[in-house]
Design an enzyme around this catalytic site. Structure first.
Site, PDB file in Angstrom:
ATOM      1  N   HIS A 325       0.843  -1.202   0.000  1.00 32.35           N
ATOM      2  CA  HIS A 325       0.000   0.000   0.000  1.00 32.35           C
ATOM      3  C   HIS A 325       0.884   1.260   0.000  1.00 32.35           C
ATOM      4  O   HIS A 325       0.654   2.182  -0.785  1.00 32.35           O
ATOM      5  CB  HIS A 325      -0.915  -0.042   1.227  1.00 32.35           C
ATOM      6  CG  HIS A 325      -1.538   1.268   1.587  1.00 32.35           C
ATOM      7  ND1 HIS A 325      -2.846   1.565   1.297  1.00 32.35           N
ATOM      8  CD2 HIS A 325      -1.027   2.373   2.207  1.00 32.35           C
ATOM      9  CE1 HIS A 325      -3.111   2.790   1.733  1.00 32.35           C
ATOM     10  NE2 HIS A 325      -2.036   3.308   2.284  1.00 32.35           N
ATOM     11  N   GLU A 326       1.910   1.284   0.857  1.00 30.57           N
ATOM     12  CA  GLU A 326       2.805   2.451   0.914  1.00 30.57           C
ATOM     13  C   GLU A 326       3.477   2.692  -0.441  1.00 30.57           C
ATOM     14  O   GLU A 326       3.592   3.830  -0.899  1.00 30.57           O
ATOM     15  CB  GLU A 326       3.879   2.258   1.988  1.00 30.57           C
ATOM     16  CG  GLU A 326       3.357   2.284   3.426  1.00 30.57           C
ATOM     17  CD  GLU A 326       2.655   3.577   3.774  1.00 30.57           C
ATOM     18  OE1 GLU A 326       3.087   4.642   3.311  1.00 30.57           O
ATOM     19  OE2 GLU A 326       1.638   3.512   4.497  1.00 30.57           O
ATOM     20  N   HIS A 329       1.445   4.598  -2.875  1.00 33.43           N
ATOM     21  CA  HIS A 329       1.534   6.067  -2.774  1.00 33.43           C
ATOM     22  C   HIS A 329       2.690   6.578  -3.631  1.00 33.43           C
ATOM     23  O   HIS A 329       2.587   7.609  -4.285  1.00 33.43           O
ATOM     24  CB  HIS A 329       1.758   6.491  -1.324  1.00 33.43           C
ATOM     25  CG  HIS A 329       0.540   6.382  -0.458  1.00 33.43           C
ATOM     26  ND1 HIS A 329      -0.671   6.945  -0.798  1.00 33.43           N
ATOM     27  CD2 HIS A 329       0.340   5.774   0.739  1.00 33.43           C
ATOM     28  CE1 HIS A 329      -1.555   6.701   0.161  1.00 33.43           C
ATOM     29  NE2 HIS A 329      -0.970   5.982   1.103  1.00 33.43           N
ATOM     30  N   GLU A 408      -5.719   7.163  -0.354  1.00 34.75           N
ATOM     31  CA  GLU A 408      -5.665   5.914   0.417  1.00 34.75           C
ATOM     32  C   GLU A 408      -6.372   4.792  -0.343  1.00 34.75           C
ATOM     33  O   GLU A 408      -5.881   3.672  -0.414  1.00 34.75           O
ATOM     34  CB  GLU A 408      -6.308   6.100   1.796  1.00 34.75           C
ATOM     35  CG  GLU A 408      -5.519   7.003   2.730  1.00 34.75           C
ATOM     36  CD  GLU A 408      -4.081   6.558   2.884  1.00 34.75           C
ATOM     37  OE1 GLU A 408      -3.839   5.352   3.056  1.00 34.75           O
ATOM     38  OE2 GLU A 408      -3.187   7.425   2.803  1.00 34.75           O
ATOM     39  N   ASP A 412      -4.623   1.395  -1.691  1.00 30.81           N
ATOM     40  CA  ASP A 412      -5.177   0.071  -1.374  1.00 30.81           C
ATOM     41  C   ASP A 412      -5.374  -0.727  -2.661  1.00 30.81           C
ATOM     42  O   ASP A 412      -5.061  -1.911  -2.731  1.00 30.81           O
ATOM     43  CB  ASP A 412      -6.530   0.211  -0.662  1.00 30.81           C
ATOM     44  CG  ASP A 412      -6.364   0.552   0.820  1.00 30.81           C
ATOM     45  OD1 ASP A 412      -5.237   0.427   1.332  1.00 30.81           O
ATOM     46  OD2 ASP A 412      -7.367   0.934   1.458  1.00 30.81           O
TER      47      ASP A 412
HETATM   48 ZN   LIG Z   1      -1.688   5.281   2.904  1.00 36.51          ZN
END
Ligand SMILES: [Zn+2]
Length: 474
Positions: A325-326, A329, A408, A412
């Site tokens: 997930h990071e 970004h 976010e 995801d």
């Molecule tokens: Zn995040």
């Protein structure tokens, strides 16, 4: 004499020597900023009260339970180890923690709002400025040296703000957080942290402020552009200096030891071509049991930092999914875009400042109790921010939270594409349960305050993304 003039002359109570009332028909800046801050206070209190109502519930919301059942279905958990069972078991503790934080939030917001209003009406700004002038004169300086006076004024303002917030942060750390077993900091560490941050504020703030004052004193049509360029450079320097020089003053960063976990994370980085140069574990547990993970670095020199608390709260595949997930970004350029948006906002704000100083300078000073003959640069910036920008900040904050929640969901979805749908869902659930995240948030409250979507929304979106059969990247 009619009422308006009477009012303008009465407040603030403390006025500088040589003060003259604002011109007839001038915009009432002080009253305007008081009204706006009350509007914001009432709105936020209304949201707090809505949230409190949700925190009184004794049963978890059915949607959460059915969503957790779906997550459990994929993980083939039994009746005792299922996330649904854990959520039911933890619901009351999480509600109680939520209520404690909410009660503290309501009390501290009300107290600080009243203090802020009292300070504005009493004339704390002109009083502090005069006090700063006296300090400079007593130290053998010249009262007309506005840069020196400005620096002392800024120092006094920081100390006053610290004094105002200290009782609240002490109570939050050592009572609210301690009662729920989250606080790990000691009074000695708390004090050391405070002193270190104050020293850093002085060491970094003083030269930056002097540079800004130097620019403002020169003025000109392009003042806003020069100010922005200066702050832009400071922000860039901060991005480099903060993780390498400042953060290590507060925490120990140790490279993650070789092993299965390190190999798994490095494999993930290679798979998505993330230029990972180092993996750190930070001793977040020195201060708090809450957990986190983040990444930083320019270009091809990226580092990932994980809290030691995070490593204890989730299993290895879940941790890799969370890092997936990071990396989402990063892949979608969220960090860079956030930085760009912040800079554009800063530029717009300074552009407004450039116009305001020319258009309303004398009246702005007079309405806050300042003699309008000198108009030191730093003060004009502070008064502009107090009178006009603080309310706009709330609107921007709302938009930024909306944007952050959108990012976010995207991150995801990226982790789902990597094939981590199941591990991400169980990982997020565990983190929410361990951190006693709110299981029953009010929709308006979360829309205003939350930078991350509520758990149920994230889980549903992950399931939907998985259901759409998104093409996996490889
Ligand atoms: Zn995040």
């Amino acid at each position: 004499m009619h009422k308006r003039t009477m009012y303008a002359q009465d407040f603030p109570l403390y006025k500088q020597a040589g003060w003259t009332p604002p011109a007839q028909g001038a915009f009432p800046f002080l009253a305007f900023s008081l009204v706006l801050s009350n509007v914001v206070y009432l709105l936020e209190t209304y949201l707090d009260l809505r949230q409190r109502k949700r925190l009184q519930a004794t049963e978890p919301p059915p949607l959460l339970l059915s969503t957790l059942e779906q997550v459990d279905g994929g993980a083939a958990a039994d009746a005792t180890t299922s996330l649904r069972a854990k959520a039911v078991a933890k619901f009351n503790t999480s509600q109680e923690y939520g209520r404690a934080k909410s009660a503290f939030g309501l009390f501290s917001a009300t107290a600080r709002h009243l203090i802020e209003m009292a300070l504005l009406l009493a004339g704390a700004h002109p009083y502090l400025w005069d006090a700063a002038t006296r300090v400079v004169v007593r130290c053998g300086g010249d009262a007309a040296h506005t840069t020196k006076v400005s620096l002392v004024f800024a120092g006094l303002s920081v100390l006053l703000g610290e004094l105002e917030s200290l009782p609240f942060s002490l109570y939050f750390t050592f009572v609210v957080e301690a009662r729920h077993n989250f606080n790990k900091t000691t009074p000695a560490l708390f004090l050391a942290d405070k002193l270190k941050s104050l020293a850093l504020t002085a060491a970094i703030g003083a030269p930056v402020l002097s540079a800004l004052i130097w620019i403002m004193d020169r003025g000109g049509d392009l003042l806003f552009l020069y100010l922005w360029a200066c702050l832009f450079l400071v922000a860039l320097a901060g991005l480099t200096i903060y993780p390498t020089l400042i953060a290590p003053l507060f925490n120990a960063y140790a490279p993650l030891p070789d092993g299965e976990l390190r190999a798994a994370i490095e494999a993930l980085a290679r798979r998505v071509r993330f230029p990972l140069t180092e993996l750190y574990v930070v001793d977040g547990s020195r201060r708090s049991a809450h957990s986190n993970a983040y990444m930083y670095g320019f270009g091809r020199n990226k580092r990932i930092v994980m809290f030691d608390t995070l490593l204890k709260q989730v299993e290895q595949p879940e941790l890799v999914a969370i890092l997936g997930h990071e990396l989402g970004h990063w892949e979608m350029g969220h960090t860079l875009r956030n930085f760009a948006v912040t800079q554009v906002y800063l530029l717009a704000m300074l552009f407004g400042y450039g116009i305001a100083t020319v258009a309303v300078g004398a009246d702005l000073f007079a309405s806050f109790g300042f003699a309008s003959d000198q108009r030191p640069a730093l003060l004009s910036l502070i008064l502009y921010l107090t009178a006009l920008m603080t309310p706009a900040d709330h609107v921007i904050h709302l938009a930024m939270n909306y944007w952050s929640r959108h990012c976010e969901f995207q991150a995801d979805e990226y982790a789902v594409k990597l094939g981590y749908a199941q591990a991400l869902q169980t990982g997020l659930c565990k983190l929410s349960l361990e951190n006693l995240g709110n299981m029953n948030p009010d929709p308006l409250y979360s829309a205003y305050h939350y930078s991350h979507p509520p758990l149920v929304e994230r889980l549903s979106a992950i399931m939907q993304a998985e259901g759409r059969g998104i093409k996996k990247v490889d």
